[in-house]
Design a protein around this motif. Structure first.
Motif, PDB file in Angstrom:
ATOM      1  N   CYS A  50       0.672  -1.227  -0.021  1.00  0.00           N
ATOM      2  CA  CYS A  50      -0.059   0.136   0.005  1.00  0.00           C
ATOM      3  C   CYS A  50       0.903   1.293   0.122  1.00  0.00           C
ATOM      4  CB  CYS A  50      -0.697   0.089   1.232  1.00  0.00           C
ATOM      5  SG  CYS A  50      -0.089  -0.113   2.609  1.00  0.00           S
ATOM      6  N   ASP A  51       0.216   2.202  -0.516  1.00  0.00           N
ATOM      7  CA  ASP A  51       0.971   3.599  -0.684  1.00  0.00           C
ATOM      8  C   ASP A  51       0.937   4.414   0.740  1.00  0.00           C
ATOM      9  OD1 ASP A  51       1.455   3.099  -3.257  1.00  0.00           O
ATOM     10  OD2 ASP A  51       0.026   4.302  -3.984  1.00  0.00           O
ATOM     11  N   ARG A  52       1.998   5.067   0.970  1.00  0.00           N
ATOM     12  CA  ARG A  52       2.072   5.855   2.081  1.00  0.00           C
ATOM     13  C   ARG A  52       2.561   7.149   1.824  1.00  0.00           C
ATOM     14  NH1 ARG A  52      -1.072   3.008   4.452  1.00  0.00           N
ATOM     15  NH2 ARG A  52      -0.718   1.905   6.662  1.00  0.00           N
ATOM     16  N   ILE A  53       2.168   8.280   2.355  1.00  0.00           N
ATOM     17  CA  ILE A  53       2.860   9.696   2.210  1.00  0.00           C
ATOM     18  C   ILE A  53       3.364  10.048   3.379  1.00  0.00           C
ATOM     19  CG2 ILE A  53       2.333  12.294   1.652  1.00  0.00           C
ATOM     20  CD1 ILE A  53       2.112  10.269  -0.795  1.00  0.00           C
ATOM     21  N   ILE A  54       4.898  10.318   3.471  1.00  0.00           N
ATOM     22  CA  ILE A  54       5.337  10.529   4.798  1.00  0.00           C
ATOM     23  C   ILE A  54       5.718  12.235   4.658  1.00  0.00           C
ATOM     24  CG2 ILE A  54       7.403   9.917   6.254  1.00  0.00           C
ATOM     25  CD1 ILE A  54       7.297   7.559   5.267  1.00  0.00           C
ATOM     26  N   PRO A  55       5.627  12.775   5.762  1.00  0.00           N
ATOM     27  CA  PRO A  55       6.072  14.329   5.858  1.00  0.00           C
ATOM     28  C   PRO A  55       7.699  14.242   6.108  1.00  0.00           C
ATOM     29  CG  PRO A  55       4.828  13.703   7.818  1.00  0.00           C
ATOM     30  CD  PRO A  55       4.772  12.640   6.977  1.00  0.00           C
ATOM     31  N   ASN A  56       8.199  15.298   5.639  1.00  0.00           N
ATOM     32  CA  ASN A  56       9.836  15.477   5.901  1.00  0.00           C
ATOM     33  C   ASN A  56       9.799  15.770   7.519  1.00  0.00           C
ATOM     34  OD1 ASN A  56      12.304  16.249   6.170  1.00  0.00           O
ATOM     35  ND2 ASN A  56      12.406  16.878   4.176  1.00  0.00           N
ATOM     36  N   LEU A  57      10.459  14.886   8.028  1.00  0.00           N
ATOM     37  CA  LEU A  57      10.475  15.029   9.574  1.00  0.00           C
ATOM     38  C   LEU A  57      11.477  16.258  10.002  1.00  0.00           C
ATOM     39  CD1 LEU A  57      10.349  11.244  10.965  1.00  0.00           C
ATOM     40  CD2 LEU A  57       8.383  12.866  10.413  1.00  0.00           C
ATOM     41  N   GLY A  58      12.371  16.353   9.104  1.00  0.00           N
ATOM     42  CA  GLY A  58      13.457  17.086   9.355  1.00  0.00           C
ATOM     43  C   GLY A  58      13.246  18.539   9.267  1.00  0.00           C
ATOM     44  N   ILE A  59      11.774  18.960   8.682  1.00  0.00           N
ATOM     45  CA  ILE A  59      11.325  20.355   8.441  1.00  0.00           C
ATOM     46  C   ILE A  59      10.363  20.795   9.719  1.00  0.00           C
ATOM     47  CG2 ILE A  59      11.960  20.339   6.133  1.00  0.00           C
ATOM     48  CD1 ILE A  59       9.093  20.123   5.528  1.00  0.00           C
ATOM     49  N   MET A  60       9.857  20.006  10.330  1.00  0.00           N
ATOM     50  CA  MET A  60       8.870  20.503  11.389  1.00  0.00           C
ATOM     51  C   MET A  60       9.552  20.688  12.839  1.00  0.00           C
ATOM     52  SD  MET A  60       5.806  18.009  10.565  1.00  0.00           S
ATOM     53  CE  MET A  60       6.568  16.294  10.735  1.00  0.00           C
ATOM     54  N   ASP A  61       9.020  21.297  13.653  1.00  0.00           N
ATOM     55  CA  ASP A  61       9.453  21.735  14.823  1.00  0.00           C
ATOM     56  C   ASP A  61       9.564  20.472  16.105  1.00  0.00           C
ATOM     57  OD1 ASP A  61       7.045  21.632  15.463  1.00  0.00           O
ATOM     58  OD2 ASP A  61       6.905  23.773  16.258  1.00  0.00           O
ATOM     59  N   TYR A  62       9.648  19.160  15.573  1.00  0.00           N
ATOM     60  CA  TYR A  62       9.821  18.124  16.295  1.00  0.00           C
ATOM     61  C   TYR A  62      11.301  17.923  16.664  1.00  0.00           C
ATOM     62  CZ  TYR A  62       4.823  17.182  15.840  1.00  0.00           C
ATOM     63  OH  TYR A  62       3.486  17.399  15.797  1.00  0.00           O
ATOM     64  N   GLU A  63      11.692  17.952  17.728  1.00  0.00           N
ATOM     65  CA  GLU A  63      13.106  17.696  18.082  1.00  0.00           C
ATOM     66  C   GLU A  63      13.824  16.385  18.327  1.00  0.00           C
ATOM     67  OE1 GLU A  63      15.360  20.215  18.139  1.00  0.00           O
ATOM     68  OE2 GLU A  63      13.859  21.600  17.636  1.00  0.00           O
ATOM     69  N   MET A  64      12.801  15.510  18.437  1.00  0.00           N
ATOM     70  CA  MET A  64      13.581  14.038  18.958  1.00  0.00           C
ATOM     71  C   MET A  64      12.680  13.029  18.360  1.00  0.00           C
ATOM     72  SD  MET A  64      13.304  14.205  22.955  1.00  0.00           S
ATOM     73  CE  MET A  64      14.412  15.803  23.177  1.00  0.00           C
ATOM     74  N   LEU A  65      12.983  11.658  18.295  1.00  0.00           N
ATOM     75  CA  LEU A  65      12.399  10.563  17.897  1.00  0.00           C
ATOM     76  C   LEU A  65      12.674   9.552  19.094  1.00  0.00           C
ATOM     77  CD1 LEU A  65      11.181   8.594  16.178  1.00  0.00           C
ATOM     78  CD2 LEU A  65      13.304   7.670  15.294  1.00  0.00           C
ATOM     79  N   ALA A  66      11.668   9.096  19.787  1.00  0.00           N
ATOM     80  CA  ALA A  66      11.669   8.227  20.806  1.00  0.00           C
ATOM     81  C   ALA A  66      11.265   6.772  20.496  1.00  0.00           C
ATOM     82  CB  ALA A  66      10.563   8.619  22.063  1.00  0.00           C
ATOM     83  N   VAL A  67      12.118   6.058  20.551  1.00  0.00           N
ATOM     84  CA  VAL A  67      12.004   4.478  19.970  1.00  0.00           C
ATOM     85  C   VAL A  67      11.730   3.852  21.388  1.00  0.00           C
ATOM     86  CG1 VAL A  67      12.807   2.426  18.808  1.00  0.00           C
ATOM     87  CG2 VAL A  67      13.558   4.889  18.086  1.00  0.00           C
ATOM     88  N   SER A  68      10.414   3.190  21.616  1.00  0.00           N
ATOM     89  CA  SER A  68      10.409   2.484  23.024  1.00  0.00           C
ATOM     90  C   SER A  68       9.940   1.221  22.612  1.00  0.00           C
ATOM     91  CB  SER A  68       9.320   3.086  23.541  1.00  0.00           C
ATOM     92  OG  SER A  68       9.647   4.598  23.710  1.00  0.00           O
ATOM     93  N   TRP A  69      10.278   0.113  23.494  1.00  0.00           N
ATOM     94  CA  TRP A  69       9.469  -1.335  23.264  1.00  0.00           C
ATOM     95  C   TRP A  69       9.498  -1.692  24.847  1.00  0.00           C
ATOM     96  CZ3 TRP A  69      14.498  -0.222  21.742  1.00  0.00           C
ATOM     97  CH2 TRP A  69      15.566  -0.951  22.330  1.00  0.00           C
ATOM     98  N   THR A  70       8.577  -2.484  25.088  1.00  0.00           N
ATOM     99  CA  THR A  70       8.272  -3.098  26.507  1.00  0.00           C
ATOM    100  C   THR A  70       8.040  -4.561  26.383  1.00  0.00           C
ATOM    101  OG1 THR A  70       7.526  -2.739  28.729  1.00  0.00           O
ATOM    102  CG2 THR A  70       6.163  -1.866  26.714  1.00  0.00           C
ATOM    103  N   PRO A  71       8.251  -5.546  27.177  1.00  0.00           N
ATOM    104  CA  PRO A  71       7.723  -6.770  27.199  1.00  0.00           C
ATOM    105  C   PRO A  71       6.169  -6.531  27.796  1.00  0.00           C
ATOM    106  CG  PRO A  71       9.547  -7.019  28.069  1.00  0.00           C
ATOM    107  CD  PRO A  71       9.576  -5.513  27.906  1.00  0.00           C
ATOM    108  N   LEU A  72       5.172  -7.449  27.501  1.00  0.00           N
ATOM    109  CA  LEU A  72       4.018  -7.289  28.222  1.00  0.00           C
ATOM    110  C   LEU A  72       3.704  -8.262  28.994  1.00  0.00           C
ATOM    111  CD1 LEU A  72       1.767  -6.044  24.838  1.00  0.00           C
ATOM    112  CD2 LEU A  72       2.834  -4.556  26.652  1.00  0.00           C
ATOM    113  N   ASN A  73       2.677  -8.409  29.953  1.00  0.00           N
ATOM    114  CA  ASN A  73       2.398  -9.743  30.674  1.00  0.00           C
ATOM    115  C   ASN A  73       1.806 -10.648  29.985  1.00  0.00           C
ATOM    116  OD1 ASN A  73       2.981  -8.729  33.437  1.00  0.00           O
ATOM    117  ND2 ASN A  73       1.129  -7.632  33.723  1.00  0.00           N
ATOM    118  N   ARG A  74       1.181 -10.050  28.692  1.00  0.00           N
ATOM    119  CA  ARG A  74       0.655 -11.296  27.914  1.00  0.00           C
ATOM    120  C   ARG A  74       0.726 -10.805  26.361  1.00  0.00           C
ATOM    121  NH1 ARG A  74      -3.292  -9.011  31.004  1.00  0.00           N
ATOM    122  NH2 ARG A  74      -4.746  -7.722  30.231  1.00  0.00           N
TER     123      ARG A  74
END
Length: 353
Positions: A50-74
């Motif tokens: 499928c097609d996706r359109i992605i904005p250029n993340l480098g031109i907006m005022d977001y300063e950081m990317l957070a990459v998170s993962w956590t095991p779940l109980n189930r």
């Protein structure tokens, strides 16, 4: 799903060259136009691509990317658990992707500052605890400030398909390496007209729809949608990409890898040459002292070989600290909660302009 030779080439070409029209792509990968159209339409009907359109993340005022993962109980296999996760991340619009691999929740978010990240992350953990899904003290979260990090792959499946289909990677020609003028792109997104904002939101909300259907939804003309989309693409405000449903393509291992390192001098300091790392990843980010990636493999032998070559290649620009953290999952167990949903982030950004 077993693919024919033509189907493999066309699937790879669609992912590798999303900006080419059908005629250009048929010429590039040397298949008949009728064959390309038939196979592409079949794959879209099946939900394989499928097609996706992605904005250029480098031109907006977001300063950081957070990459998170956590095991779940189930494993959240019940409708109640899945519904709870969908509601959770619907509320947290800073998260543009959230997926569950087996019993591990993985999510990607954009923030304007550390305080915003800390508040949102604490709320997510609290709500996971309220749902009785959170495993205490097992959550990983890494911050990648854009000024000193490199998001080299953001769900780009080109390397995955090249490895799986035994396709020799192509070196990009000068014509393929379109240089984006970030200042012009920033100028454009900061001074969009009311109509341009409406069209940008419409494109992001329904990237798979043809221009005439987007126009009908927005009560404007097809020509206006096509004109503004072309300008935004040419300026690098947005880019087109294609994602695949990898669940039925014969991949047996999904790898979530984190490696910590010390860089060797200033060479490739914030943008290491990762083309030679031989890791079939579709997501990868490199920061000042660590990297996180997601990769797909057909079998354990392929994974072992790629892992060793990857570690050797990393040593060219850094000193690895300890053994990389590796988590392996079955791709068939992937549950997609939210996938590359950028519209809320764009809406939040445009509120200031």
């Amino acid at each position: 799903m077993k693919l024919s030779k033509n189907e493999k080439i066309i699937l790879w070409g669609l992912v590798k060259y999303p900006m080419l029209n059908d005629r250009q792509l048929a010429d590039r990968i040397k298949v008949r136009m009728s064959t390309l159209n038939a196979i592409k339409n079949k794959m879209k009907r099946m939900g394989l691509i499928c097609d996706r359109i992605i904005p250029n993340l480098g031109i907006m005022d977001y300063e950081m990317l957070a990459v998170s993962w956590t095991p779940l109980n189930r494993t959240p296999s019940s409708e109640e658990d899945r519904g709870g996760l969908e509601r959770l991340f619907h509320q947290h619009t800073d998260t543009y992707t959230s997926m569950v691999f087996g019993d591990t929740l993985f999510f990607l978010s954009l923030y304007k500052n550390y305080t915003e990240y800390k508040m949102a992350h604490s709320e997510i953990i609290k709500e996971l605890k309220d749902m009785d899904l959170f495993l205490e003290d097992r959550c990983h979260s890494s911050l990648y400030p854009f000024g000193i990090s490199s998001l080299t792959k953001n769900f780009d499946y080109t390397a995955v398909l090249e490895k799986a289909f035994d396709i020799e990677p192509e070196r990009a020609s000068p014509a393929d390496k379109k240089r984006i003028d970030l200042e012009r792109a920033k100028e454009k997104i900061n001074h969009l007209s009311k109509k341009e904002k409406l069209i940008l939101k419409g494109i992001l909300e329904a990237p798979d729809l043809p221009d005439n259907k987007i126009a009908n939804r927005l009560d404007t003309t097809r020509q206006a949608v096509a004109r503004h989309k072309k300008e935004l693409l040419n300026l690098g405000v947005i880019k087109k990409t294609r994602v695949i449903d990898y669940g039925g393509l014969g991949f047996n291992i999904l790898c979530l890898l984190e490696a910590k390192y010390e860089r060797l001098g200033e060479r490739d300091r914030f943008n290491p040459n990762v083309e030679s790392l031989h890791l079939p990843s579709f997501f990868a980010v490199y920061g000042e002292s660590k990297t996180v990636s997601l990769s797909l493999f057909q079998d354990f032998n392929q994974f072992t070989t790629s892992r060793e070559r990857y570690k050797l290649a990393l040593k060219d620009f850094c000193r690895i600290k300890g053994e990389p953290s590796i988590n392996l999952f079955s791709p068939a167990d992937t549950i997609t909660i939210k996938h590359q949903e950028y519209l809320p982030l764009i809406e939040k950004f445009l509120e200031g302009y």
